[in-house]
Design a protein around this motif. Structure first.
Motif, mmCIF file in Angstrom:
data_model
loop_
_atom_site.group_PDB
_atom_site.id
_atom_site.type_symbol
_atom_site.label_atom_id
_atom_site.label_comp_id
_atom_site.label_asym_id
_atom_site.label_seq_id
_atom_site.Cartn_x
_atom_site.Cartn_y
_atom_site.Cartn_z
ATOM 1 N N GLY A 1 0.814 -0.804 0.105
ATOM 2 C CA GLY A 1 -0.493 -0.137 0.040
ATOM 3 C C GLY A 1 1.408 1.297 0.294
ATOM 4 N N ARG A 2 0.628 2.752 -0.713
ATOM 5 C CA ARG A 2 1.038 3.599 -0.837
ATOM 6 C C ARG A 2 0.817 4.331 0.338
ATOM 7 N NH1 ARG A 2 4.312 -0.552 -3.444
ATOM 8 N NH2 ARG A 2 4.605 0.849 -6.120
ATOM 9 N N GLY A 3 -0.876 4.544 1.615
ATOM 10 C CA GLY A 3 -0.968 5.524 1.617
ATOM 11 C C GLY A 3 0.078 5.568 3.158
ATOM 12 N N ALA B 1 0.921 3.079 5.144
ATOM 13 C CA ALA B 1 1.434 1.916 5.979
ATOM 14 C C ALA B 1 1.922 1.083 5.113
ATOM 15 C CB ALA B 1 -0.535 1.256 6.752
ATOM 16 N N PHE C 1 0.431 -1.666 3.755
ATOM 17 C CA PHE C 1 0.268 -3.374 4.456
ATOM 18 C C PHE C 1 0.361 -4.123 2.560
ATOM 19 C CE2 PHE C 1 -2.641 -6.443 4.811
ATOM 20 C CZ PHE C 1 -2.420 -6.957 6.157
ATOM 21 N N SER D 1 -4.971 14.803 2.334
ATOM 22 C CA SER D 1 -4.153 15.578 3.896
ATOM 23 C C SER D 1 -2.671 15.397 4.249
ATOM 24 C CB SER D 1 -5.542 14.962 4.341
ATOM 25 O OG SER D 1 -6.887 15.489 3.586
ATOM 26 N N TYR E 1 -8.748 16.521 8.468
ATOM 27 C CA TYR E 1 -7.132 14.993 7.352
ATOM 28 C C TYR E 1 -7.650 13.979 8.807
ATOM 29 C CZ TYR E 1 -2.542 13.390 9.381
ATOM 30 O OH TYR E 1 -1.884 12.193 8.888
ATOM 31 N N ILE E 2 -8.145 13.350 9.553
ATOM 32 C CA ILE E 2 -8.404 12.362 10.185
ATOM 33 C C ILE E 2 -9.599 11.615 9.539
ATOM 34 C CG2 ILE E 2 -10.677 13.156 11.975
ATOM 35 C CD1 ILE E 2 -7.414 10.685 12.598
ATOM 36 N N GLY F 1 -8.779 11.025 6.608
ATOM 37 C CA GLY F 1 -8.001 9.631 5.631
ATOM 38 C C GLY F 1 -7.835 8.173 7.020
ATOM 39 N N GLU F 2 -7.815 8.707 7.519
ATOM 40 C CA GLU F 2 -7.576 6.892 8.604
ATOM 41 C C GLU F 2 -8.747 5.848 8.035
ATOM 42 O OE1 GLU F 2 -7.513 4.300 10.957
ATOM 43 O OE2 GLU F 2 -9.333 5.409 11.131
ATOM 44 N N VAL G 1 -9.745 -0.908 2.165
ATOM 45 C CA VAL G 1 -9.701 0.382 1.807
ATOM 46 C C VAL G 1 -8.705 0.362 0.902
ATOM 47 C CG1 VAL G 1 -8.988 2.959 2.469
ATOM 48 C CG2 VAL G 1 -10.897 1.068 3.864
ATOM 49 N N THR H 1 -1.798 3.132 -5.082
ATOM 50 C CA THR H 1 -1.845 1.772 -4.355
ATOM 51 C C THR H 1 -2.743 0.884 -6.189
ATOM 52 O OG1 THR H 1 -1.852 1.961 -2.395
ATOM 53 C CG2 THR H 1 -2.431 -0.231 -3.168
ATOM 54 N N GLY I 1 -3.191 6.012 13.695
ATOM 55 C CA GLY I 1 -2.048 6.246 13.211
ATOM 56 C C GLY I 1 -1.930 7.810 13.771
HETATM 57 C C1 LIG Z 1 -4.512 10.510 10.973
HETATM 58 C C2 LIG Z 1 -4.625 9.318 8.839
HETATM 59 C C3 LIG Z 1 -4.221 9.827 7.796
HETATM 60 C C4 LIG Z 1 -4.499 9.352 6.642
HETATM 61 N N1 LIG Z 1 -4.643 9.949 5.301
HETATM 62 C C5 LIG Z 1 -4.567 8.823 4.790
HETATM 63 C C6 LIG Z 1 -4.784 9.296 3.121
HETATM 64 O O1 LIG Z 1 -5.709 10.351 2.596
HETATM 65 N N2 LIG Z 1 -5.072 8.770 2.357
HETATM 66 C C7 LIG Z 1 -4.390 7.280 1.899
HETATM 67 O O2 LIG Z 1 -4.392 6.454 1.338
HETATM 68 N N3 LIG Z 1 -4.857 6.756 3.431
HETATM 69 C C8 LIG Z 1 -3.993 7.550 4.424
HETATM 70 N N4 LIG Z 1 -3.968 7.485 5.398
HETATM 71 C C9 LIG Z 1 -3.753 5.166 5.877
HETATM 72 C C10 LIG Z 1 -5.104 4.501 5.776
HETATM 73 O O3 LIG Z 1 -5.694 4.405 7.456
HETATM 74 C C11 LIG Z 1 -4.772 3.231 4.875
HETATM 75 O O4 LIG Z 1 -3.902 3.076 5.890
HETATM 76 C C12 LIG Z 1 -4.728 3.602 3.409
HETATM 77 O O5 LIG Z 1 -5.815 3.616 3.388
HETATM 78 C C13 LIG Z 1 -4.757 1.986 2.901
HETATM 79 O O6 LIG Z 1 -4.086 1.980 1.905
HETATM 80 P P1 LIG Z 1 -3.096 1.341 1.380
HETATM 81 O O7 LIG Z 1 -2.759 0.018 1.909
HETATM 82 O O8 LIG Z 1 -3.494 0.947 -0.208
HETATM 83 O O9 LIG Z 1 -1.943 2.457 1.626
HETATM 84 C C14 LIG Z 1 -4.353 7.445 6.521
HETATM 85 C C15 LIG Z 1 -3.790 7.258 7.536
HETATM 86 C C16 LIG Z 1 -4.057 8.114 9.086
HETATM 87 C C17 LIG Z 1 -3.629 7.343 10.384
#
Ligand SMILES: Cc1cc2nc3c(=O)[nH]c(=O)nc-3n(C[C@H](O)[C@H](O)[C@H](O)COP(=O)(O)O)c2cc1C
Ligand code: SF4
Ligand code: SF4
Ligand code: SF4
Ligand code: FES
Ligand code: FES
Lengths: 322, 611
Positions: B248-250, B252, B254, B280, B364-365, B367-368, B402, B407, B586
């Motif tokens: 994942g490029r977000g 984490a 994963f 955000s 911003y939150i 996006g979690e 998600v 990704t 996070g």
């Molecule tokens: C506070 C917070 C904001 C986040 N904002 C985003 C976001 O804007 N875009 C995003 O793709 N992931 C964001 N994430 C990560 C997501 O929770 C999630 O891990 C991700 O969307 C998974 O996608 P991926 O496996 O393709 O990376 C955020 C996490 C946290 C804790």
């Protein structure tokens, strides 16, 4: 023909280790249940047996082997072979900080047990500097999300504000609110289904509120007092208790608790009358009561003024008219 | 539940704004004219409660028309959707783009966040304060246009609401926008620095195809991946994703294959796919560039994700500050439907899959990944407790995938090359191409695509080095939730593994440069303010910890440390550890990252504490 009698499936028990001691609890129990079974004390603030756990205060955190971060014991279910530590350096540190964070921003003077915990964990709320002046009435209610109000450098922000007095039955002292969500849950989906309360705003400006922060008499509130029953901090308080505290005449040691059944309807809620100086000063219901789970309605909670009506008994019509 | 409403009535315009969005009210029970049958029917129950997920769009519609959300307006929404007004108020007060107090119809949100700060945003705000006063504009966190810093976002409420995100802002341009001259806000977003390069994969269509043309997309390999997916079948697609070791490029990292497998194995048939387009994280703007320049690609990739995991409904959760991306994505969704590759029966796949575009409102939150669920469902965007994980119980309590936008775009590339070949680039879980967002004191800011494993030094060189040839002081890697590294560390290869081993992170691909003229303590305080502002407020370590962290930095900055700077450093460390260890999500867990690395890697506050 044999009738099938549904039998409650036996819950398997799960073995875990808590502070190097083996503990066995039924499947589906929480780590907190396991700790209690093993007589290990874990502080809790936002947890209540009768409410859906929100796990927000984080004072109950424990260390679970293999987990990157600490976990809230009040909501995390046990899994076979879990290795839990409740007294590690990490656990003690986070608990201390949570207590410090709360004590440095909220008035905890009427929160039971917290003074002992602050001492146990050597929390020092004073190290964040002197408190900033309290907010004016209604000021915190107007804070928009995403734009915080920084205090003068050197001072620490708090939620201190004037008490909201808008009805005769109870008061709201949000300067004492730790945002445990219990009142919102009790007023809404977990008990009362009235939904008069919400958490409004965001971050440190988050607060318990009615819609547009209107006064309670204008809101959906039906004065069941369930919010007071669940509030762990005294932010919601019977007016009787509030007035006595203000007058210096509140004395729990002088109170007697009498259990009775509510006389108003056929539901038969169990009432606990807290009596001081021959006066009912508040009414609660036991949390573990099968009918109420601690919840009452306006009649049981507040409808007892007649009991202590000490005025002259009005003579009924036709009697002794002389 | 009895709905108890305030006495306030909506004005005609408010009623109209809601009716346009929800359709006219059916009768007296839902806020319309009372009809003769109303007395003989009851309303409520599941049907009424099922509309809760329309709350946020309804609030947005009101905000866009009137400029704020009044008691009467909120009442009418609550009546139409059967939502207690207190609940709706809790939601309305959660989002920074919504206002529950009167706001002028025209508002400019001026970014004063870190990338824009390196380009004079703070001075710009000071000037605005002098020239325009406090009215009509608000300071904003990162707007996702850091490559064109300083950035601003205009919203104008009315029957034809206007929303414009623009860069290169000056006090003069904002002042004229505030007066109604939108010319300075209508500049097109510039194209990619690498445009035309043969090596581009994820970005290859950006600036090349017409983002509004389905045919042009098809002429540039569009829907070829979908055709491959049809041949592979759902299991085959997931196998390619797993073989590709796509992570994942977000933020984490994963493994995407594992996530998709987990959802496809759930007994529950109702499943969802969500494209996380909330973008955000300060310094991040790659997803915007992808969505503005190549919107069909996201639609195609989500359709494949739905096919591979057995989901029939997808949501794109887009941040509210991306009006151009919204317009283009909605158009792409409509066009895909018209062409039979989205909707009741997806051409070639024979399954049902449709996409709904959901727009945030400044949080911003959200996006979690679990906060997204609450936001879409119409609740406050507070993260949920995990477990249960989204793959088991996500949106509406159903298994949910998600994925970040980037990704998903990679999925097309995986199918194009085949998983094994895709994995030949890079190593470990760091396979395939990767987007980076270069901003701050860099010569040519923008989104860059490089292979995993490229060194940070080469990436910076690709972007022309430090702006004006000045001295590099620090690099912020991974965003505000990431951390700083020193100039002598830039030989680090850009992989998940190498950055992790070095105690850093790739996060969302942010590479923000700070030269020797930037006041790093000020940057740090802005980051701390960001986390304080964006904390949802649910849990104590983050709600109060972010405040105490900012206060400590403020004291140091003001030259009023309590007990000396060394004491403040130790205090920051204690606060940070608790946030990292005991927060729910996070946001709180990473809120100390920048401060920690600034102190430990850059040695900030060391000189001060020695004296
Ligand atoms: C506070 C917070 C904001 C986040 N904002 C985003 C976001 O804007 N875009 C995003 O793709 N992931 C964001 N994430 C990560 C997501 O929770 C999630 O891990 C991700 O969307 C998974 O996608 P991926 O496996 O393709 O990376 C955020 C996490 C946290 C804790
Ligand atoms: S008294 Fe009852 S109805 Fe009123 S706010 Fe408290 S819980 Fe809700
Ligand atoms: S008012 Fe009391 S019950 Fe409600 S959130 Fe605050 S502390 Fe908890
Ligand atoms: S860590 Fe912060 S953002 Fe996350 S749940 Fe807790 S308060 Fe909310
Ligand atoms: S008691 Fe467990 S988090 Fe509050
Ligand atoms: S747009 Fe200003 S910091 Fe990103």
């Amino acid at each position: 023909m044999t009738a099938l009698i549904p039998i409650e499936p036996l819950r398997k028990s799960v073995e875990i280790s808590v502070d190097s001691r083996p503990v066995s609890v039924p499947e589906g129990s929480t780590i907190l249940d396991a700790c209690r079974r093993a007589d290990i004390e874990v502080p809790t603030l936002c947890y209540l047996d009768t409410l859906h756990p929100v796990n927000v205060c984080r004072v109950c955190v424990v260390e679970v082997e293999g987990s990157r971060v600490l976990v809230p014991s009040c909501s995390r279910k046990v899994e076979p072979g879990m290795v839990v530590k409740t007294d590690s350096e990490r656990v003690r540190h986070s608990r201390k900080m949570v207590l410090e964070f709360l004590a440095s921003s909220v008035d905890l003077s009427t929160t039971p047990e917290v003074a002992e915990w602050l001492a146990d964990y050597a929390a020092d709320p004073e190290r964040y500097g002197p408190p900033a002046p309290p907010s004016a009435a209604g000021e915190r209610d107007s804070h928009g999300p995403g734009h915080h109000h920084a205090v003068e450098p050197g001072f620490r922000a708090t939620v201190a504000q004037p008490v909201k007095l808008d009805n005769d039955l109870y008061i709201r002292d949000y300067g004492k609110c730790i945002l445990c969500y219990k009142c919102v849950e009790a007023c809404g989906k977990d008990a009362q289904n009235t939904f008069a309360l919400t958490v409004a705003g965001r971050g440190f400006d988050a607060r318990i509120s009615t819609e547009f922060a209107v006064l309670l008499p204008d809101s959906a509130c039906v004065y069941c007092g369930n919010c007071i029953g669940e509030c762990p901090t005294g932010a919601w308080m019977f007016k009787t208790e509030f007035d006595r505290r203000a007058a210096g005449t509140w004395d729990e040691s002088a109170q007697e608790v009498t259990t009775t059944i509510c006389p108003y309807c056929g539901v038969g809620c169990s009432l606990e009358l807290h009596v001081q100086d021959n006066e009912i000063v508040k009414v609660t219901s036991p949390l573990d009561h099968s009918i109420t789970s601690g919840h009452l309605c306006i009649k049981g909670r507040f409808g007892w003024k007649f009991v202590q009506n000490r005025g002259p008994v009005r003579q009924s019509e036709g009697v002794d008219r002389g | 539940m009895d709905l108890h409403l305030l006495a306030a009535e909506p004005i005609a315009e408010e009623r109209d704004a809601i009716d346009r969005f929800l359709g006219s009210a059916a009768g007296g029970w839902t806020g319309g004219e009372r009809t003769s049958t109303d007395h003989h029917t009851a309303s409520g129950g599941h049907e009424a409660r099922d509309q809760r997920y329309l709350l946020l769009p309804a609030l947005r519609a009101l905000q866009a028309r009137i400029g704020w959300i009044s008691e009467g307006g909120l009442n009418y929404i609550c009546e139409r959707l059967t939502i207690p007004p207190a609940d709706a108020y809790g939601v309305a007060t959660f989002y920074a783009l919504l206002s529950t107090t009167p706001r002028p119809p025209r508002v400019v949100h001026v970014c004063d966040d870190i990338a824009c700060r390196t380009r004079g945003a703070d001075r710009l705000c000071d000037e605005l304060e002098k020239s325009a006063g406090q009215d009509g504009w608000l300071r904003s966190p990162c707007l996702g246009l850091c490559d064109q810093a300083p950035a601003a976002f205009l919203t104008e409420a009315g029957p034809e609401p206007v929303e414009l995100l623009f860069g290169g802002a000056t006090a003069a341009s904002i002042t004229s926008v505030l007066k109604g001259d939108y010319a300075p806000a209508k500049q097109p977003h510039p194209v990619l620095p690498q445009k035309g390069s043969q090596e581009l994969r994820l970005l290859r269509r950006i600036g090349v195809v017409d983002p509004s043309s389905f045919d042009d997309y098809r002429a540039h390999d569009g829907y070829e991946a979908l055709a491959k997916a049809a041949l592979l079948g759902p299991d085959g697609v997931r196998k390619e994703i797993t073989d590709a070791r796509l992570a994942g490029r977000g933020g984490a990292a994963f493994p995407t294959g594992r996530k998709w497998d987990a959802v496809s194995l759930q007994p529950e048939r109702e499943r969802y796919v969500i494209a996380n387009a909330d973008e955000s994280e300060p310094g991040t703007f790659k997803d915007r560039v992808l969505m503005e320049g190549d919107p069909f690609a996201l639609v195609e990739a989500m359709t494949i994700a739905g096919y591979a995991t057995g989901a029939e409904r997808g949501f794109i959760y887009l941040r509210g500050e991306y009006p151009l991306a919204r317009e283009r994505l909605q158009h792409a969704i409509d066009e895909a439907r018209r062409n039979g590759v989205l909707g009741e029966s997806v051409h070639g796949l024979g399954v049902r899959f449709d996409i709904e575009l959901r727009v945030g409102a400044g949080a911003y939150i959200c996006g979690e990944e679990t906060a997204i669920f609450n936001s879409i469902e119409g609740y406050r965007g507070e993260p949920r407790n995990k477990p249960p994980f989204p793959v088991e119980a996500g949106l509406f309590g159903k298994p949910t995938v998600v994925n970040n936008v980037e990704t998903l775009i990679n999925v097309l590339e995986v199918l194009h090359l085949g998983g094994a070949r895709y994995a030949e680039t890079g190593s470990g879980i760091s396979t395939g191409p990767r987007l980076f967002c270069l901003s701050g004191s860099v010569q040519r800011p923008g989104v860059y695509e490089v292979a995993h494993g490229t060194s940070l030094r080469d990436l910076i060189a690709l972007a022309g080095g430090v702006a004006g040839g000045r001295e590099l002081r620090a690099v912020l890697l991974g965003g505000a939730a990431g951390g700083f590294i020193r100039p002598d560390e830039i030989d680090m290869p850009l992989t998940f593994e190498a950055t992790r081993a070095a105690g850093s992170t790739l996060g969302s691909g942010v590479v923000m440069l700070f030269d020797d003229q930037v006041n790093l303590v000020d940057i740090l305080r802005r980051i701390a303010a960001f986390f304080r502002d964006e904390s949802c407020g649910q849990c104590v370590p983050c709600r109060v910890g972010t405040v105490r962290q900012e206060e400590a930095l403020h004291r140091i900055l003001a030259g009023k440390p309590i007990g000396g700077v060394a004491t403040e450093r130790a205090l920051l460390e204690e606060i940070g550890l608790a946030m990292k260890d005991a927060s729910i999500c996070g946001l709180g867990q990473t809120a100390y990252g920048a401060v920690e690395t600034a102190m430990k890697r850059l040695g900030l506050f060391e000189e001060a504490s020695a004296s």
